[in-house]
Design an enzyme around this catalytic site. Structure first.
Site, PDB file in Angstrom:
ATOM      1  N   ASP A  49     -77.535  51.772  44.525  1.00 39.61           N
ATOM      2  CA  ASP A  49     -76.138  51.372  44.666  1.00 39.61           C
ATOM      3  C   ASP A  49     -76.048  49.883  44.961  1.00 39.61           C
ATOM      4  OD1 ASP A  49     -75.451  53.911  44.300  1.00 39.61           O
ATOM      5  OD2 ASP A  49     -74.516  54.225  46.265  1.00 39.61           O
ATOM      6  N   TYR A  52     -76.447  47.966  41.871  1.00 48.21           N
ATOM      7  CA  TYR A  52     -75.236  48.131  41.061  1.00 48.21           C
ATOM      8  C   TYR A  52     -74.119  47.239  41.616  1.00 48.21           C
ATOM      9  CZ  TYR A  52     -71.135  50.346  39.012  1.00 48.21           C
ATOM     10  OH  TYR A  52     -69.950  50.576  38.358  1.00 48.21           O
ATOM     11  N   SER A  98     -60.382  53.961  43.065  1.00 49.57           N
ATOM     12  CA  SER A  98     -61.643  53.601  43.685  1.00 49.57           C
ATOM     13  C   SER A  98     -61.341  52.571  44.773  1.00 49.57           C
ATOM     14  CB  SER A  98     -62.500  53.029  42.570  1.00 49.57           C
ATOM     15  OG  SER A  98     -63.667  52.566  43.094  1.00 49.57           O
ATOM     16  N   LEU A  99     -62.353  52.062  45.422  1.00 53.53           N
ATOM     17  CA  LEU A  99     -62.117  51.066  46.467  1.00 53.53           C
ATOM     18  C   LEU A  99     -62.848  49.780  46.121  1.00 53.53           C
ATOM     19  CD1 LEU A  99     -62.771  53.270  49.627  1.00 53.53           C
ATOM     20  CD2 LEU A  99     -60.567  52.386  48.880  1.00 53.53           C
ATOM     21  N   GLU A 136     -62.822  54.622  58.798  1.00 52.95           N
ATOM     22  CA  GLU A 136     -63.545  55.896  58.612  1.00 52.95           C
ATOM     23  C   GLU A 136     -64.907  55.662  57.995  1.00 52.95           C
ATOM     24  OE1 GLU A 136     -60.972  57.772  55.765  1.00 52.95           O
ATOM     25  OE2 GLU A 136     -59.212  57.396  56.989  1.00 52.95           O
ATOM     26  N   LYS A 138     -67.787  55.930  55.509  1.00 55.12           N
ATOM     27  CA  LYS A 138     -67.681  56.193  54.069  1.00 55.12           C
ATOM     28  C   LYS A 138     -68.805  57.134  53.645  1.00 55.12           C
ATOM     29  CE  LYS A 138     -67.255  53.792  49.651  1.00 55.12           C
ATOM     30  NZ  LYS A 138     -68.311  54.508  48.949  1.00 55.12           N
ATOM     31  N   ARG A 159     -63.429  63.614  40.003  1.00 51.31           N
ATOM     32  CA  ARG A 159     -62.638  62.428  39.731  1.00 51.31           C
ATOM     33  C   ARG A 159     -62.676  62.038  38.249  1.00 51.31           C
ATOM     34  NH1 ARG A 159     -63.557  56.721  42.603  1.00 51.31           N
ATOM     35  NH2 ARG A 159     -65.061  56.324  40.982  1.00 51.31           N
ATOM     36  N   LYS A 336     -69.320  47.744  53.002  1.00 47.95           N
ATOM     37  CA  LYS A 336     -70.585  48.430  52.724  1.00 47.95           C
ATOM     38  C   LYS A 336     -71.693  48.012  53.697  1.00 47.95           C
ATOM     39  CE  LYS A 336     -70.862  50.765  49.087  1.00 47.95           C
ATOM     40  NZ  LYS A 336     -70.834  50.491  47.724  1.00 47.95           N
TER      41      LYS A 336
HETATM   42  S1  IVH Z   1     -60.308  56.613  50.214  1.00 49.03           S
HETATM   43  C1  IVH Z   1     -57.301  55.142  47.247  1.00 49.03           C
HETATM   44  N1  IVH Z   1     -61.833  57.345  52.211  1.00 49.03           N
HETATM   45  O1  IVH Z   1     -65.691  56.138  48.325  1.00 49.03           O
HETATM   46  C2  IVH Z   1     -58.442  55.363  48.164  1.00 49.03           C
HETATM   47  N2  IVH Z   1     -62.856  57.124  50.077  1.00 49.03           N
HETATM   48  O2  IVH Z   1     -65.917  53.672  46.761  1.00 49.03           O
HETATM   49  C3  IVH Z   1     -59.367  56.423  47.723  1.00 49.03           C
HETATM   50  N3  IVH Z   1     -65.232  57.726  50.035  1.00 49.03           N
HETATM   51  O3  IVH Z   1     -64.004  57.298  45.468  1.00 49.03           O
HETATM   52  C4  IVH Z   1     -60.586  56.586  48.487  1.00 49.03           C
HETATM   53  N4  IVH Z   1     -65.409  58.241  52.160  1.00 49.03           N
HETATM   54  O4  IVH Z   1     -65.563  58.922  46.768  1.00 49.03           O
HETATM   55  C5  IVH Z   1     -61.789  57.047  50.911  1.00 49.03           C
HETATM   56  N5  IVH Z   1     -63.028  58.007  54.057  1.00 49.03           N
HETATM   57  C6  IVH Z   1     -62.988  57.730  52.776  1.00 49.03           C
HETATM   58  C7  IVH Z   1     -64.128  57.839  51.943  1.00 49.03           C
HETATM   59  C8  IVH Z   1     -64.018  57.521  50.595  1.00 49.03           C
HETATM   60  C9  IVH Z   1     -66.048  58.162  51.000  1.00 49.03           C
HETATM   61  C10 IVH Z   1     -65.653  57.496  48.630  1.00 49.03           C
HETATM   62  C11 IVH Z   1     -64.741  58.123  47.601  1.00 49.03           C
HETATM   63  C12 IVH Z   1     -64.218  56.966  46.808  1.00 49.03           C
HETATM   64  C13 IVH Z   1     -65.313  55.969  46.981  1.00 49.03           C
HETATM   65  C14 IVH Z   1     -64.847  54.550  46.713  1.00 49.03           C
END
Ligand code: IVH
Length: 719
Positions: A49, A52, A98-99, A136, A138, A159, A336
């Site tokens: 990751d 990437y 995505s974020l 939160e 991740k 997704r 990250k």
């Molecule tokens: S919020 C619009 N909250 O991280 C916001 N994502 O890199 C949508 N993920 O696709 C995501 N923990 O698979 C959110 N507490 C968390 C998360 C989280 C893991 C993942 C998720 C997302 C990805 C983005």
């Protein structure tokens, strides 16, 4: 990579001219698209990751300096590639976004500043007002969307590309953390709950112990195992995998009563969901940083993998004011963690021999815990890499585990180099019993055993490949069994697998085998006596011929006898006219069969030559003929195309999202009209149908001057 491309790849973005930036931008976009495909469609990434993310960061840095390079095809403008599997497609009621990522403190500060500026512009926020953020952990799993109607779970989807995912409802129903019926008050009538499916580390390790005991290949990491487990066609397999779920977001929610994200998290718990306990509402930037540090410290001892912390603006009205930029919300960011690293002793270097004889050096390490996973081996890639790193046996080395892919050796610690550290000399002979000479590949870094089909190590690897998932997929006959059976001469060539029933008594005498397991094994083998032509071709492990090419070959030749006869004829022609066929394209005139092979879509001279070399080697033909006697290979249903079909002999590529039909339906229609539908764009492509959020394929079509059309135009043309 060309020499020029290599030079550009080594430049910092500040040093680049616009021309160089354009070339590097394209290279990065293509590379990202390649890795997206491996990650999203195959659940099988080949880079970490962190690597990437570095590609994406570099691409983004180029776009910041050269905004003219941003176009609709840039990976920064889209979410992920379109899914392709046997599951039904589901269009999400609201896109699953995505974020954006922040790696450094400056990037994080950038996020805080953007949020504040945005809110000052959009609202009457005072310059010293607090902006509370829900922070939160991740989770490193895969995001899914769960549809509830009147409180009942009705559908769940992956997704996918963010707009359309895959319907995995039946599999999701096997996950205990996902409530079938929501309890408590205030549940929206139409409601999508979103969150992360993941697997705990302990469960992952236990699953791998079982896999290895069953002679199967070990999984790479919890996230890919979770993704693979969820996309099983048999829900019983999913049920046997201990998957978990944390909820953290929503899609459609009508009516929605909550006003803040933290309020929503509380409600989720009341309704019966699990939410991540590592969550905190922070009111200042310092509080956020402290939380990030704390979670980073806790990370190695957590029961599951996390790869950062997500910050979300808590007030939903503010989230709405801030809105989105293409693929990510402006109101959230993923901070990250750096890839996990550790230091340990390099005890030795072993050589692994691959299916095609490639020698890979593997570092044997003093076992060490890296972020919750014990690492005892790491890849050193190839001889050049050992030279470049200058690592010696006995060195203290730094290793990196990035949650996924095989751990890597990054370098040695100079201060801790022992006097007796030994320089490694790459072997000149294969470690196999034949001790054949090792040859460096022309122009490449790979060194290969020259023993070809005779090398027993390669033979075992080929057999392992033969029974693996995308080939014969023989349950209960994993890699370790293959190796043991091979060493004890129970099987030597693929055909022997189908003769194992003659050795029933011998197998039963072996340790770990009982009546039942032998019976199951023989039944599993029997069930594979009928096989599709493409799996059969793929299973032979011909260099350069993978799953996709095997499918194309199967379509072209139709049945096993024709295919084999044609390959033998091509190999013969190639051998008899070695000089003529060396010239590019000359093959087409040299012989009918060789020419036909070169002309098959996506094959070309290099692959055709690899095929011919394979058929000229050792006992290949005998081995295949022996195997064919044991099997019934299904002929491919060839399409009969009318002479006046609209798209006869045309090669069509679909890219991007189609809104009025599924990709499969569009493909089927194109095929009915006589076209061949392929996945990649080349000079030979006749037409590219470009849907929404298309990627590098559409750009490539433009570059090559291939005709493109919109979905609307396609509908008109094809109906
Ligand atoms: S919020 C619009 N909250 O991280 C916001 N994502 O890199 C949508 N993920 O696709 C995501 N923990 O698979 C959110 N507490 C968390 C998360 C989280 C893991 C993942 C998720 C997302 C990805 C983005």
């Amino acid at each position: 990579m060309s020499r020029v491309a290599k030079v550009v790849a080594a430049l910092s973005v500040d040093e680049m001219t616009e021309r160089q930036a354009r070339a590097e931008h394209k290279r990065l976009a293509d590379e990202i698209a390649h890795h997206d495909k491996l990650y999203h469609e195959k659940d099988d990434p080949e880079i970490s990751d962190a690597e990437y993310d570095r590609l994406r960061q570099r691409l983004k840095a180029i776009e910041v300096k050269f905004p003219q390079l941003v176009d609709m095809f840039s990976p920064t403008q889209r979410v992920a590639p379109t899914p392709t599997t046997a599951f039904t497609k589901v269009r999400h009621s609201r896109p699953m976004l995505s974020l954006d990522n922040a790696f450094t403190d400056e990037e994080l500060q950038g996020f805080f500043d953007r949020v504040r500026r945005g809110l000052e512009r959009e609202t009457d926020l005072k310059s010293d007002a607090e902006i509370a953020l829900s922070c939160e952990a991740k989770i490193d799993g895969l995001s899914i969307s769960l549809r509830y109607e009147d409180g009942l779970f009705v559908q769940g989807a992956t997704r996918g590309d963010g707009t359309t995912g895959e319907d995995v409802t039946t599999n999701l129903k096997t996950i205990k953390d996902i409530p079938q019926k929501l309890k408590g008050k205030g549940v929206p009538k139409a409601f999508d709950v979103r969150g992360e499916v993941y697997m705990e580390r302990k469960a992952f390790v236990e699953l791998n112990v079982r896999q290895i005991a069953a002679g199967e290949k070990a999984y790479v990491n919890p996230r890919n195992t979770a993704a693979g487990s969820l996309r099983q066609l048999d829900p019983e397999i999913t049920a046997s995998r201990p998957l978990r779920f944390f909820a953290y977001a929503w899609g459609e929610a009508e009516p929605r009563a909550w006003k803040t994200h933290s309020e929503y998290l509380k409600l989720l718990k009341e309704w019966g969901f699990k939410t991540n306990p590592l969550t905190k509402l922070c009111r200042t930037a310092d509080e956020v940083r402290t939380f990030y540090k704390r979670i980073g410290e806790e990370r190695p001892s957590l029961p599951y993998d996390i790869d950062g912390v997500v910050y979300k603006v808590d007030r939903i009205d503010w989230q709405e004011r801030l809105g989105f930029v293409s693929r990510a919300p402006r109101w959230a960011i993923a901070h990250k963690f750096p890839a996990e690293q550790a230091r340990t002793r390099l005890n030795g270097i072993n050589i692994q021999v691959g299916r095609t004889g490639a020698l890979t050096p593997v570092a044997e390490l003093e076992p060490i815990n890296v972020g919750g996973v014990v690492v005892a081996r790491a890849t050193l890639h190839n001889a050049d890499e050992i030279e470049r790193l200058d690592v010696r046996v006995g060195d203290m080395v730094t290793i990196q585990r990035a949650g996924d892919v095989i751990p890597q050796v990054l370098g040695f610690v100079p201060d801790e180099r022992p006097k007796n550290a030994k320089k490694y000399h790459f072997p000149t002979r294969c470690p196999c019993p034949l001790k054949t000479e090792v040859k460096a590949e022309e122009g490449g870094v790979v060194r290969r055993c020259s023993g070809g089909l005779e090398c027993p190590f390669q033979q075992v690897e080929r057999l392992r490949y033969f029974v693996s998932r995308n080939c014969f997929d023989i349950e209960g006959l994993g890699g370790t069994h293959i190796e043991n059976f091979f060493n004890d001469v129970l099987l030597k060539v693929p055909g022997d697998i189908f003769r194992l029933k003659n050795k029933e008594a011998e197998i039963k005498k072996r340790e770990g085998w009982g009546d039942l397991s032998v019976r199951n094994l023989l039944a599993a083998i029997d069930s594979r006596r009928t096989i599709s032509l493409d799996r059969f071709i793929n299973a032979l492990g011909i260099p350069l011929i993978g799953e996709a090419t095997a499918k194309i070959l199967a379509q072209e030749y139709g049945d096993a006898d024709t295919w084999l006869a044609e390959m033998l004829a091509a190999a013969k022609e190639r051998k008899e006219h070695p000089d003529e066929v060396k010239k590019e394209k000359a093959g087409r005139e040299v012989g009918l069969s060789y020419g036909r092979l070169c002309n098959v879509e996506q094959i070309g001279v290099t692959t055709a030559d690899a095929m011919c070399a394979f058929f000229t080697e050792g006992h290949t033909v005998e081995i295949i003929k022996d195997l064919l006697k044991q099997l019934s290979v299904e002929a491919v249903q060839r399409r009969v195309i009318a002479a006046d079909a609209l798209l006869k002999d045309k090669i069509v590529v679909f890219t991007g999202e189609l809104s009025s039909m599924t990709r499969d339906a569009a493909k089927a229609r194109a095929e009915e009209l006589g076209a061949k539908v392929t996945d990649s764009v080349s000079k030979k492509t006749s037409l590219v149908v470009v849907g929404e959020n298309a990627g590098s394929k559409a750009r490539k079509a433009a570059e090559l001057g291939v005709q493109t059309m919109t979905e609307e135009e396609w509908v008109k043309l094809s109906s």
